[in-house]
Write an enzyme that holds these catalytic residues in place. Structure first.
Site, PDB file in Angstrom:
ATOM      1  N   CYS A  46      52.750 -13.256 -91.660  1.00 40.97           N
ATOM      2  CA  CYS A  46      52.047 -12.042 -91.270  1.00 40.97           C
ATOM      3  C   CYS A  46      50.561 -12.403 -91.155  1.00 40.97           C
ATOM      4  CB  CYS A  46      52.310 -10.992 -92.342  1.00 40.97           C
ATOM      5  SG  CYS A  46      51.198  -9.614 -92.382  1.00 40.97           S
ATOM      6  N   HIS A  47      49.790 -11.586 -90.419  1.00 38.40           N
ATOM      7  CA  HIS A  47      48.367 -11.889 -90.245  1.00 38.40           C
ATOM      8  C   HIS A  47      47.616 -12.051 -91.566  1.00 38.40           C
ATOM      9  CE1 HIS A  47      48.523 -10.573 -85.928  1.00 38.40           C
ATOM     10  NE2 HIS A  47      47.853 -11.687 -85.903  1.00 38.40           N
ATOM     11  N   THR A  48      48.026 -11.288 -92.562  1.00 38.77           N
ATOM     12  CA  THR A  48      47.315 -11.321 -93.845  1.00 38.77           C
ATOM     13  C   THR A  48      47.374 -12.721 -94.461  1.00 38.77           C
ATOM     14  OG1 THR A  48      48.010  -9.061 -94.074  1.00 38.77           O
ATOM     15  CG2 THR A  48      47.037 -10.055 -96.014  1.00 38.77           C
ATOM     16  N   HIS A  88      54.159 -13.377 -98.142  1.00 39.40           N
ATOM     17  CA  HIS A  88      54.509 -12.099 -98.783  1.00 39.40           C
ATOM     18  C   HIS A  88      55.572 -11.311 -98.044  1.00 39.40           C
ATOM     19  CE1 HIS A  88      51.472 -11.150 -95.820  1.00 39.40           C
ATOM     20  NE2 HIS A  88      51.919  -9.910 -95.833  1.00 39.40           N
ATOM     21  N   GLU A  89      56.003 -11.782 -96.869  1.00 33.98           N
ATOM     22  CA  GLU A  89      57.061 -11.053 -96.153  1.00 33.98           C
ATOM     23  C   GLU A  89      58.321 -11.885 -96.307  1.00 33.98           C
ATOM     24  OE1 GLU A  89      55.353  -8.868 -92.393  1.00 33.98           O
ATOM     25  OE2 GLU A  89      57.138  -9.930 -91.793  1.00 33.98           O
ATOM     26  N   CYS A  94      54.898   0.698-110.544  1.00 31.88           N
ATOM     27  CA  CYS A  94      55.228   0.526-111.962  1.00 31.88           C
ATOM     28  C   CYS A  94      56.118   1.658-112.468  1.00 31.88           C
ATOM     29  CB  CYS A  94      53.956   0.435-112.804  1.00 31.88           C
ATOM     30  SG  CYS A  94      53.103   2.012-113.056  1.00 31.88           S
ATOM     31  N   CYS A 153      52.494   5.101-113.848  1.00 36.62           N
ATOM     32  CA  CYS A 153      51.103   5.560-113.724  1.00 36.62           C
ATOM     33  C   CYS A 153      51.042   6.886-112.952  1.00 36.62           C
ATOM     34  CB  CYS A 153      50.257   4.503-113.025  1.00 36.62           C
ATOM     35  SG  CYS A 153      50.587   4.357-111.264  1.00 36.62           S
ATOM     36  N   CYS A 187      52.267   6.542-109.359  1.00 38.11           N
ATOM     37  CA  CYS A 187      53.720   6.397-109.235  1.00 38.11           C
ATOM     38  C   CYS A 187      54.427   7.715-109.547  1.00 38.11           C
ATOM     39  CB  CYS A 187      54.220   5.283-110.145  1.00 38.11           C
ATOM     40  SG  CYS A 187      53.771   3.648-109.524  1.00 38.11           S
ATOM     41  N   CYS A 231      49.872   2.487-106.715  1.00 43.65           N
ATOM     42  CA  CYS A 231      50.088   2.207-108.142  1.00 43.65           C
ATOM     43  C   CYS A 231      48.840   1.607-108.812  1.00 43.65           C
ATOM     44  CB  CYS A 231      51.264   1.235-108.265  1.00 43.65           C
ATOM     45  SG  CYS A 231      51.586   0.673-109.936  1.00 43.65           S
ATOM     46  N   ARG A 285      48.830  -2.287-107.640  1.00 40.93           N
ATOM     47  CA  ARG A 285      48.253  -2.163-106.294  1.00 40.93           C
ATOM     48  C   ARG A 285      47.769  -3.532-105.824  1.00 40.93           C
ATOM     49  NH1 ARG A 285      43.440   2.107-105.601  1.00 40.93           N
ATOM     50  NH2 ARG A 285      44.945   3.295-106.814  1.00 40.93           N
ATOM     51  N   CYS A 336      56.748  -5.920 -95.226  1.00 38.77           N
ATOM     52  CA  CYS A 336      55.290  -5.683 -95.043  1.00 38.77           C
ATOM     53  C   CYS A 336      55.003  -4.921 -93.755  1.00 38.77           C
ATOM     54  CB  CYS A 336      54.516  -6.987 -95.124  1.00 38.77           C
ATOM     55  SG  CYS A 336      52.790  -6.801 -94.658  1.00 38.77           S
ATOM     56  N   ARG A 372      57.144 -11.846 -84.850  1.00 37.11           N
ATOM     57  CA  ARG A 372      57.454 -12.385 -86.167  1.00 37.11           C
ATOM     58  C   ARG A 372      58.219 -13.693 -86.031  1.00 37.11           C
ATOM     59  NH1 ARG A 372      53.897 -10.071 -87.937  1.00 37.11           N
ATOM     60  NH2 ARG A 372      53.793  -8.731 -89.757  1.00 37.11           N
TER      61      ARG A 372
HETATM   62  P1  NAD Z   1      47.593  -7.679 -84.212  1.00 42.41           P
HETATM   63  O1  NAD Z   1      46.314  -8.424 -84.159  1.00 42.41           O
HETATM   64  O2  NAD Z   1      48.859  -8.375 -83.879  1.00 42.41           O
HETATM   65  O3  NAD Z   1      47.506  -6.439 -83.218  1.00 42.41           O
HETATM   66  C1  NAD Z   1      46.345  -5.720 -82.996  1.00 42.41           C
HETATM   67  C2  NAD Z   1      46.326  -5.288 -81.510  1.00 42.41           C
HETATM   68  O4  NAD Z   1      45.211  -4.415 -81.322  1.00 42.41           O
HETATM   69  C3  NAD Z   1      46.162  -6.448 -80.517  1.00 42.41           C
HETATM   70  O5  NAD Z   1      47.199  -6.383 -79.555  1.00 42.41           O
HETATM   71  C4  NAD Z   1      44.785  -6.198 -79.894  1.00 42.41           C
HETATM   72  O6  NAD Z   1      44.722  -6.589 -78.537  1.00 42.41           O
HETATM   73  C5  NAD Z   1      44.635  -4.695 -80.060  1.00 42.41           C
HETATM   74  N1  NAD Z   1      43.257  -4.199 -80.071  1.00 42.41           N
HETATM   75  C6  NAD Z   1      42.181  -4.740 -80.713  1.00 42.41           C
HETATM   76  N2  NAD Z   1      41.084  -3.979 -80.498  1.00 42.41           N
HETATM   77  C7  NAD Z   1      41.480  -2.937 -79.728  1.00 42.41           C
HETATM   78  C8  NAD Z   1      40.801  -1.801 -79.178  1.00 42.41           C
HETATM   79  N3  NAD Z   1      39.498  -1.606 -79.397  1.00 42.41           N
HETATM   80  N4  NAD Z   1      41.527  -0.935 -78.451  1.00 42.41           N
HETATM   81  C9  NAD Z   1      42.841  -1.131 -78.219  1.00 42.41           C
HETATM   82  N5  NAD Z   1      43.535  -2.188 -78.712  1.00 42.41           N
HETATM   83  C10 NAD Z   1      42.858  -3.075 -79.442  1.00 42.41           C
HETATM   84  O7  NAD Z   1      47.648  -7.019 -85.657  1.00 42.41           O
HETATM   85  P2  NAD Z   1      48.875  -6.405 -86.517  1.00 42.41           P
HETATM   86  O8  NAD Z   1      49.492  -7.460 -87.351  1.00 42.41           O
HETATM   87  O9  NAD Z   1      49.748  -5.594 -85.651  1.00 42.41           O
HETATM   88  O10 NAD Z   1      48.059  -5.454 -87.540  1.00 42.41           O
HETATM   89  C11 NAD Z   1      47.334  -4.345 -87.053  1.00 42.41           C
HETATM   90  C12 NAD Z   1      46.362  -3.827 -88.109  1.00 42.41           C
HETATM   91  O11 NAD Z   1      47.067  -3.276 -89.221  1.00 42.41           O
HETATM   92  C13 NAD Z   1      45.446  -4.917 -88.706  1.00 42.41           C
HETATM   93  O12 NAD Z   1      44.140  -4.393 -88.827  1.00 42.41           O
HETATM   94  C14 NAD Z   1      46.059  -5.132 -90.070  1.00 42.41           C
HETATM   95  O13 NAD Z   1      45.100  -5.636 -90.986  1.00 42.41           O
HETATM   96  C15 NAD Z   1      46.479  -3.742 -90.414  1.00 42.41           C
HETATM   97  N6  NAD Z   1      47.442  -3.587 -91.529  1.00 42.41           N
HETATM   98  C16 NAD Z   1      47.263  -2.489 -92.338  1.00 42.41           C
HETATM   99  C17 NAD Z   1      48.127  -2.236 -93.396  1.00 42.41           C
HETATM  100  C18 NAD Z   1      47.956  -0.987 -94.228  1.00 42.41           C
HETATM  101  O14 NAD Z   1      48.660  -0.860 -95.232  1.00 42.41           O
HETATM  102  N7  NAD Z   1      47.083  -0.039 -93.869  1.00 42.41           N
HETATM  103  C19 NAD Z   1      49.176  -3.150 -93.640  1.00 42.41           C
HETATM  104  C20 NAD Z   1      49.350  -4.264 -92.782  1.00 42.41           C
HETATM  105  C21 NAD Z   1      48.473  -4.463 -91.732  1.00 42.41           C
HETATM  106 ZN    ZN Z   2      52.172   2.660-110.910  1.00 37.65          ZN
END
Ligand code: NAD
Ligand code: ZN
Length: 379
Positions: free
Chosen positions: A47-49, A69-70, A99, A102, A105, A113, A117, A177, A372
């Protein structure tokens, strides 16, 4: 189990330094301590993270570290006090926990959590502040409590969802994830009703999962917004009916969407991490009932700016973490959605490699190819 209570030697992909290819090493994995579980990982995805913390540009560098993590795996042994899991159970590790004790939860409204968290800087177990991984006596740090780039890993029981043992782990591992995050953002937070119009900003894996949620909710019009036109073809498989590239227009994309939809979309979900897209995603919703949900993680210095009149005009802005799913309580049900053939997981899996080729998975993600890549531990 013959291995219970003993150190297990196995293969893991170790990140020794920021940005350097991972190296497959023999690591020693200590037995699980109180409230911990040792898991045999069968499949893990990238994953990107993982890539962000491997690059460590702006993040606290914690090395040497086992990322990942995935994933999906099987319980090998459990530590003291673990009653909900037993050897042989099928589990999905989650980067954030539950947990069950808390205030968060206990609240039906929160999945944040207090105890478990996500903590991206911690490289050790919360029980005793130590790592369970070592190489010739040198401790190797954990990552978000999961460290799934290892044949065996030790995880707090609160970060493991026990799932249906019939579920194919090579598919449902991606639910631990990004896919659940996007899906839950739509189903649990945006909650579009049947027949509504939904805009999805950002068509990466998370945005496409949000789109899958809109499809499952019965949205009749699903508008995909992305700066990269190459993302549009793939989005059709996820039910996208209209595409908008902000670059094709000489006015703000929110105005384009408002015109296209006769006043605004009913729901929007932002999955880009770009603050301008977040503002557009909010301003494009219909007054009176429109709801926008932010999912993307912004840059540290970003500021969200909009005219307060938008709120008085009854547009609603929300944000979500892990799609508002509680990992242990809710993830097994997401797996069941797949088992009932409602949720289509296969279309997110574009590549598969043996674990030994983990650096290929990194290359694919850095090049932006596919959604993926599954890594098979036994190959
Ligand atoms: P990704 O980079 O694969 O996809 C992002 C897409 O957004 C790309 O296709 C890109 O071209 C497009 N984009 C960028 N700027 C743009 C704009 N201004 N207008 C339109 N499109 C635009 O990323 P991903 O893996 O799909 O993750 C997306 C986001 O979700 C990331 O910021 C990630 O950190 C976040 N995320 C959040 C949580 C959460 O719990 N809130 C969990 C996981 C990931
Ligand atoms: Zn908790």
């Amino acid at each position: 189990m013959a291995t219970a209570g003993k150190v297990i030697k196995c293969k893991a992909a170790v990140a020794w330094e920021a940005g350097k290819p991972l190296s497959i090493e023999e690591v020693e994995v200590a037995p699980p301590q109180a409230m911990e579980v040792r898991v045999k990982i069968l499949y893990t995805a990238l994953c990107h993270t993982d890539v962000y913390f491997w690059e460590a540009k702006g993040q606290t560098p914690v090395f040497p570290r086992i990322l990942g993590h995935e994933a999906g795996g099987i319980v090998e042994s459990v530590g003291e006090g673990v009653t909900e899991l037993a050897p042989g159970d099928h589990v999905l590790p989650v980067f954030t926990g539950e947990c069950k004790e808390c205030a968060h939860c206990k609240s039906e409204e929160s999945n944040m959590c207090d105890l478990l968290r996500i903590n991206v800087d911690r490289g050790v177990m919360i029980g005793d502040g130590k790592s369970r991984f070592s190489i010739k006596g040198q401790p190797i740090f954990h990552f978000v409590g999961t460290s799934t780039f290892s044949e065996y890993t030790v995880i707090h029981v609160g970060c493991l969802a026990k799932i249906n043992p019939e579920a194919p782990l090579d598919k449902v591992c991606v639910l631990s994830c990004g896919i659940s995050t996007g899906l839950g953002a739509t189903l649990n937070v945006a909650k579009p009703v049947k027949g509504s119009t939904v805009a999805i900003f950002g068509l990466g894996a998370v945005g496409l999962a949000a789109m899958e949620g809109a499809r499952l909710a019965g949205a009749s019009r699903i508008i995909g917004v992305d700066l990269n036109p190459a993302k549009f073809e793939q989005a059709k498989k996820f039910g996208c009916t209209d595409f908008v590239n902000p670059k094709d227009h000489d006015k703000p994309v929110q105005e384009v969407l408002i015109e296209m939809t006769n006043g605004g979309v009913d729901r929007s979900v932002e999955c880009t991490g770009n603050v301008n897209a977040m503002i557009s995603a909010f301003e494009c919703v219909h007054d009176g009932w429109g709801v926008a949900v932010l999912v993307g993680v912004p840059h540290r210095e970003d500021q969200f700016k909009t005219h307060p009149m938008n709120f008085l005009n009854e547009k609603t802005l929300k944000g979500t973490f892990f799609g508002n799913y509680k990992p242990r309580t809710d993830l097994p049900n997401v797996v069941e959605m797949y088992m009932k053939k409602e949720l289509e997981v296969e279309k997110f899996i574009t590549h598969s490699v043996p674990f030994s080729e983990i650096n290929t998975a990194f290359d694919l993600m850095l090049k932006g190819e596919g959604l993926r890549c599954i890594m098979r531990m036994e190959d």
